[in-house]
Design an enzyme around this catalytic site. Structure first.
Site, short mmCIF file in Angstrom:
data_model
loop_
_atom_site.label_atom_id
_atom_site.label_comp_id
_atom_site.label_asym_id
_atom_site.label_seq_id
_atom_site.Cartn_x
_atom_site.Cartn_y
_atom_site.Cartn_z
N ARG A 47 -0.10 -8.11 -10.75
CA ARG A 47 -1.21 -7.23 -10.35
C ARG A 47 -2.15 -6.98 -11.53
O ARG A 47 -3.34 -6.81 -11.39
CB ARG A 47 -0.58 -5.91 -9.87
CG ARG A 47 -1.43 -4.66 -9.89
CD ARG A 47 -2.32 -4.63 -8.68
NE ARG A 47 -2.94 -3.35 -8.47
CZ ARG A 47 -3.94 -2.85 -9.18
NH1 ARG A 47 -4.40 -3.52 -10.21
NH2 ARG A 47 -4.47 -1.69 -8.87
N LYS A 49 3.42 -4.06 5.06
CA LYS A 49 3.14 -3.82 3.64
C LYS A 49 4.48 -3.80 2.91
O LYS A 49 5.31 -2.93 3.12
CB LYS A 49 2.41 -2.49 3.47
CG LYS A 49 2.00 -2.24 2.04
CD LYS A 49 1.11 -1.01 1.95
CE LYS A 49 0.56 -0.85 0.56
NZ LYS A 49 1.53 -1.01 -0.50
N GLU A 102 -0.71 -6.17 9.08
CA GLU A 102 0.40 -6.90 8.44
C GLU A 102 1.38 -5.91 7.85
O GLU A 102 0.99 -4.81 7.48
CB GLU A 102 -0.16 -7.77 7.29
CG GLU A 102 -1.14 -8.82 7.71
CD GLU A 102 -1.72 -9.59 6.52
OE1 GLU A 102 -1.38 -9.27 5.36
OE2 GLU A 102 -2.53 -10.50 6.77
N ARG A 144 -11.99 -2.56 -4.72
CA ARG A 144 -11.32 -1.74 -3.71
C ARG A 144 -12.36 -1.53 -2.63
O ARG A 144 -13.47 -1.12 -2.90
CB ARG A 144 -10.93 -0.39 -4.32
CG ARG A 144 -9.88 0.34 -3.54
CD ARG A 144 -9.50 1.64 -4.21
NE ARG A 144 -8.75 1.47 -5.45
CZ ARG A 144 -7.49 1.05 -5.51
NH1 ARG A 144 -6.83 0.75 -4.41
NH2 ARG A 144 -6.88 0.95 -6.67
N GLU A 158 3.10 -11.02 -2.05
CA GLU A 158 3.94 -9.94 -2.57
C GLU A 158 5.37 -10.48 -2.60
O GLU A 158 5.86 -11.02 -1.61
CB GLU A 158 3.84 -8.72 -1.63
CG GLU A 158 4.55 -7.49 -2.11
CD GLU A 158 3.72 -6.62 -3.09
OE1 GLU A 158 2.59 -7.02 -3.46
OE2 GLU A 158 4.23 -5.55 -3.47
N ARG A 195 3.14 -7.75 -6.81
CA ARG A 195 2.02 -8.60 -6.43
C ARG A 195 2.16 -9.88 -7.23
O ARG A 195 2.33 -9.85 -8.46
CB ARG A 195 0.71 -7.89 -6.81
CG ARG A 195 -0.56 -8.64 -6.42
CD ARG A 195 -0.91 -8.36 -5.00
NE ARG A 195 -2.19 -8.88 -4.59
CZ ARG A 195 -3.28 -8.14 -4.35
NH1 ARG A 195 -3.24 -6.83 -4.54
NH2 ARG A 195 -4.38 -8.69 -3.90
N LYS A 249 -4.84 0.55 3.45
CA LYS A 249 -3.37 0.67 3.47
C LYS A 249 -2.98 1.88 4.32
O LYS A 249 -3.67 2.91 4.32
CB LYS A 249 -2.81 0.79 2.07
CG LYS A 249 -3.50 1.77 1.15
CD LYS A 249 -3.07 1.52 -0.30
CE LYS A 249 -3.82 2.39 -1.27
NZ LYS A 249 -3.61 2.03 -2.66
P1 ATP Z 1 -3.63 -0.75 -5.54
O1 ATP Z 1 -2.93 -2.05 -5.77
O2 ATP Z 1 -4.49 -0.73 -4.32
O3 ATP Z 1 -4.25 -0.14 -6.77
P2 ATP Z 1 -1.12 0.28 -5.56
O4 ATP Z 1 -0.87 -0.68 -6.65
O5 ATP Z 1 -0.69 1.69 -5.72
O6 ATP Z 1 -2.60 0.29 -5.16
P3 ATP Z 1 -0.42 0.16 -2.93
O7 ATP Z 1 -1.24 1.33 -2.67
O8 ATP Z 1 1.02 0.29 -2.62
O9 ATP Z 1 -0.47 -0.38 -4.35
O10 ATP Z 1 -1.03 -1.04 -2.04
C1 ATP Z 1 -1.60 -2.20 -2.44
C2 ATP Z 1 -0.58 -3.28 -2.76
O11 ATP Z 1 0.24 -3.61 -1.65
C3 ATP Z 1 -1.19 -4.61 -3.11
O12 ATP Z 1 -1.62 -4.62 -4.44
C4 ATP Z 1 -0.06 -5.59 -2.86
O13 ATP Z 1 0.68 -5.74 -4.05
C5 ATP Z 1 0.82 -4.89 -1.86
N1 ATP Z 1 0.96 -5.55 -0.55
C6 ATP Z 1 2.10 -5.54 0.17
N2 ATP Z 1 1.96 -6.17 1.33
C7 ATP Z 1 0.68 -6.60 1.40
C8 ATP Z 1 -0.07 -7.32 2.36
N3 ATP Z 1 0.45 -7.71 3.52
N4 ATP Z 1 -1.37 -7.59 2.07
C9 ATP Z 1 -1.92 -7.20 0.89
N5 ATP Z 1 -1.25 -6.51 -0.05
C10 ATP Z 1 0.04 -6.21 0.18
#
Ligand code: ATP
Length: 586
Positions: free
Chosen positions: A278, A250, A248, A424, A307, A255, A430
């Protein structure tokens, strides 16, 4: 339990920095508490009068609390201010003044009564509410003993910092039930599904571990977000995912966990909506267009994971995070909805029409989503694109496509697994721009790192004009402590220097916070309490004896301040070790 007895526990908690000891004291407190008050006790020890996610704040300035103290103990405000200057803490001032009033009787108020009175103060709003809050606060202070007065004063002023969070409460509940931490995982699993610490404590108190086994997701109460793992290349991801997996886009926005359910008191009043970040904060007020769009969906009740990201209505193009972040505001929301509209890309459904879907495999949840959102005609709530693929090459070409569209990368998801609240895991991986370099080779550091601001160094030369010369950043160890990771100086732009200075000024404390483990040679000139999360990117992780994580960063630069994460949610020491292993290919 009387509030006075509760205050004695607070006093013991305040005197220790040992997490083990804190856990034991809390377990003892929970043992004494009865089932009707244990939830309130949980909120109060965290300095709150409602579950965290309700976002109920006191909105009472220190100045007003000082006036309430003067009124309660019938002294001049000047006297309160003068004593405050000396003591540095309004709680101590209230306590001393209460002590000097011989007439004050021993408090008969229970912890539940004080909780309700404090809550009333927090709930006062609108015209003249400051004055009403002040009178109620003075009234309350005049009815309690000196020790209680100390803590009752600290709660509304946000000064009841006992140095632990929900997680320590979960440990203490395990100690309450089992005498040790062996039930923590089980209790945490229940908390992940219903992130209301008071409710969990009450269930444990009433029904023991059996009681929390029956806990189900409930619209209105946040579910802890599922989180993604990292892997160093498309091949490694494909290998981990199995024969078929979903890919999918990103999105780089907020969030948003969207809850919808029929109005509990009166179904004819329509539906209620709550949106959580989040961090599980209630952010509903920021997104009126999502609220009205989700009400139009053909469902009775649901919890969606999504998101939300800003877009340009003329071109329909998605906008970068810097634009989306403009929506984070308290005022001028109606105009912001027009200027910077959002789309919520829904990628999961966790609850539907009275039933939890958390345990269903992802492909089934996705089918439900397609059914619901396929029919919907809202422009705001959109189904996230998805493709089912089976190998690294297809994954790489999808990621290229997404990056070309200006997206952050891809999310790769296993198809046959349950939703994993609060965890996690490799159910989601990702794949960002930094995961591989342009030649498809693994890059050194595969992801940005979320760090905690721990302190600042005095500025020299040109940098002295910024007020600071650099900052010390670290990461949480998962043991309640923070370990230093690196100094950040050259990786800050002029504007970021100014931003850091402002934060440091606001959060500085007199001495090293007890949670910090820092080596003598990296000690900063100014300490900052653990509050702000800084996302940094570095070229490499290198072993380092100077920093207490055991590693440091080469060429770290600041990407942004992340106010959607708590310090405990920053990248952990364990993750830094994993990232290092990934980088060295071990
Ligand atoms: P994490 O949330 O894993 O601690 P992070 O806040 O630094 O890490 P990222 O590493 O950028 O965030 O990746 C996770 C985030 O990506 C998710 O928390 C969500 O908000 C976002 N996201 C964007 N697109 C999607 C998707 N298709 N499915 C799930 N999450 C997504």
């Amino acid at each position: 339990m009387s509030f006075q007895e509760f205050s004695e526990f607070l006093s013991r908690l305040e005197k220790t920095a040992s997490r083990n000891e804190i856990t034991q004291i809390l377990a003892e407190l929970f043992k004494k508490a009865d089932a009707r008050e244990i939830d309130k006790i949980c909120y109060l020890v965290l300095g709150r009068v409602a579950p965290n996610y309700e976002g109920l704040e006191f909105q009472l300035a220190e100045k007003m609390v000082a006036r309430a103290i003067a009124l309660a103990y019938k002294v001049d405000i000047e006297k309160v201010t003068e004593q405050y200057k000396k003591a540095g803490d309004l709680g101590d001032v209230a306590s001393a003044l209460a002590n000097s009033k011989v007439k004050i009787q021993k408090s008969k108020l229970s912890v539940g009564q004080v909780f309700e009175l404090l809550k009333e103060i927090a709930l006062e709003s609108g015209k003249d509410s400051q004055e009403r809050k002040l009178t109620k606060m003075a009234n309350l202070l005049s009815r309690i003993d000196p020790l209680s007065a100390k803590y009752v004063t600290r709660i509304p002023t946000g000064k009841l910092r006992l140095g632990f969070s929900d997680m320590t409460i979960l440990d203490a509940l395990s100690v309450l039930e089992k005498g040790d931490k062996s039930a923590r995982k089980q209790i945490e699993a229940a908390f992940s599904v219903t992130a209301d610490i008071g409710k969990i404590a009450q269930k444990v108190k009433v029904g023991g571990l059996e009681g929390i086994r029956r806990i189900r997701a409930e619209p209105g109460i946040p579910i802890r977000c599922a989180l993604a793992e990292r892997l160093a290349s498309a091949e490694k991801i494909a290998e981990k995912m199995g024969s078929k997996f979903a890919v999918e886009p990103k999105f780089d926005g907020f969030r948003t966990q969207i809850h919808l359910w029929p109005h509990s008191a009166n179904a004819s009043r329509g539906k209620e909506v709550r949106i959580f970040s989040r961090n599980l904060e209630n952010v509903t007020h920021m997104f009126p267009e999502i609220v009205s769009a989700v009400k139009k969906l053909p469902v009775e009740s649901a919890i969606f994971d999504s998101e939300s990201i800003a877009y340009n209505p003329a071109t329909q193009k998605l906008l970068p995070f810097q634009d989306t972040v403009q929506r984070k505001r308290k005022h001028g929301i109606e105009q912001a909805v027009i200027d910077i509209p959002l789309k919520s890309f829904v990628f999961d459904i966790l609850y539907l029409d009275g039933e939890t879907l958390l345990d269903r495999p992802f492909f089934e949840r996705r089918k439900q989503l397609e059914k619901i959102l396929g029919k919907s005609d809202t422009r705001t709530i959109v189904l996230t694109d998805q493709e089912i693929i089976s190998n690294a090459e297809d994954l790489r070409s999808k990621v290229d496509e997404y990056l070309k569209q200006g997206l952050e990368g891809a999310m790769v998801k296993k198809l046959d697994v349950a939703y994993q609240p609060g965890g996690r895991g490799f159910h989601w991986v990702k794949f960002k721009r930094h995961t591989e370099n342009t030649k498809g080779e693994e890059s050194k550091v595969t992801d940005t790192i979320d760090t905690v601001l721990m302190g600042a160094y005095a500025g020299r030369g040109k940098r002295s004009t910024f007020g600071i010369g650099g900052v010390l950043i670290g990461v949480p160890g998962g043991d309640g402590k923070y370990y230093s990771l690196t100094n950040l100086g050259t990786g800050l732009t002029d504007e970021q220097f100014r931003e850091m200075f402002k934060i440091v000024e606001k959060l500085k404390v007199d001495k090293q916070p007890f949670e910090y483990t820092v080596d003598k040679i990296t000690k900063p000139d100014i300490w900052v309490r653990p509050k702000v999360v800084l996302e940094v990117l570095a070229d490499e992780i290198t072993p380092s004896p100077r920093h207490t994580v055991g590693y440091s960063l080469r060429f770290p630069r600041l990407i942004r301040v992340r106010d959607d994460k708590n310090p405990e949610q920053a990248t952990s020491v364990h993750e830094i070790k994993e990232l290092y292993k990934m980088q060295t290919g071990k």
